[in-house]
Enzyme design. Sequence first.
Site, mmCIF file in Angstrom:
data_model
loop_
_atom_site.group_PDB
_atom_site.id
_atom_site.type_symbol
_atom_site.label_atom_id
_atom_site.label_comp_id
_atom_site.label_asym_id
_atom_site.label_seq_id
_atom_site.Cartn_x
_atom_site.Cartn_y
_atom_site.Cartn_z
ATOM 1 N N GLY A 135 -5.640 6.585 17.557
ATOM 2 C CA GLY A 135 -5.607 5.487 18.525
ATOM 3 C C GLY A 135 -6.202 5.946 19.844
ATOM 4 O O GLY A 135 -6.489 7.127 20.025
ATOM 5 N N TYR A 189 -3.859 9.112 -0.276
ATOM 6 C CA TYR A 189 -3.564 8.049 0.697
ATOM 7 C C TYR A 189 -2.904 6.870 -0.017
ATOM 8 O O TYR A 189 -1.874 6.352 0.411
ATOM 9 C CB TYR A 189 -4.864 7.606 1.374
ATOM 10 C CG TYR A 189 -4.669 6.501 2.368
ATOM 11 C CD1 TYR A 189 -4.148 6.758 3.618
ATOM 12 C CD2 TYR A 189 -5.007 5.183 2.045
ATOM 13 C CE1 TYR A 189 -3.968 5.734 4.542
ATOM 14 C CE2 TYR A 189 -4.830 4.161 2.956
ATOM 15 C CZ TYR A 189 -4.311 4.437 4.201
ATOM 16 O OH TYR A 189 -4.130 3.430 5.102
#
Length: 324
Positions: free
Chosen positions: A39, A152
């Site tokens: 982020g 994942y």
Amino acid sequence: MEVKTYLITGGAGFIGSHLADALLTAGHRVLVLDDLSTGSRRNLAHLDQHANFECVIDSVLNRARLAELIGRADAVFHLAAAVGVRLIVESPVRTIETNVKGTEIVLELASTAGTPVLITSSSEVYGKGARVPFREDDDLVLGNTKTGRWSYACSKALDEFLALAYVREKHLPAIVVRLFNTAGPRQTGQYGMVLPTFVRQALAGRPITVYGDGTQRRCFGYVGDVVGALLQLIDCREAIGGVFNIGSDEEVTIGELASRVKALTGSASEIVRIPYEQAWDEQFEDMQRRIPDLTRIRDLIGFRPVTRLTEIITRVIEHEQRLG
Ligand code: UDP
């Protein structure tokens, strides 16, 4: 309207920052927890002076910090995760640990506090399932454990199992969403995402890199549409214990996406095909098609993706041009 406090883990990310915008616009209070691993503080800079906004830079793995924030929240949007195929393939330990441990701690603390939580999973969990569109009750078809990508998918599937187990066993009000390819302003191409990558390449006049033969297809959901669905779901009692696809069902081949980006930017960039072996170091498996069946979420909250692909591409181009 009742003013609530929402905690967004991963709130400095692409989707999280748009969610923060939407909640504040609706008059709510927002707490963001983000370790800035993928982020960016820049995604939230415009909110810094907002009276109802607070941003804490820390990891979801910091249990004490998370407990304090969950204690102040009426509900949690758990978005913090390792994200992007490039990052996943290159940093598998970080991917598995962040996704599994992070969600484990969020669920445990939310359960202790009795705080509703929305867990963001991914269309990756469908793996290489060949029967499209993907429905939430379909079997998950994953590959072998040597291929990083599947770690994942597996980590997200485990998050789902755990969330649903908390609902059943501990009566935690939890909702699971599977986000399909989401696109829009603020998404970075740094971790492999195709649309911002193509747009940046086109604007810079560099070659637009289509991996494989470009016949693989995706559906791109607009971040604003996705965020709208998240807001509705968190308030929907019938959504508790449910798993929901969210995205768009407008399909495009990656080759066609490259052409559209080139046309809409007016770029002179060449579109080049890069064999997978060249694009990725290890043995890599791409998904040929990935379309969400949106029946379940449409029936529950009337969700329909409204932003068409051309509009999405145009908004991404405008955003990237502003960044310069
Ligand atoms: N892709 C591409 N060029 C790039 C990046 C990605 O052709 O520079 C392809 C990728 O192989 C996949 C599709 O675009 O077929 C979508 O990739 P992305 O990583 O955005 O999302 P995925 O659906 O794979 O999670």
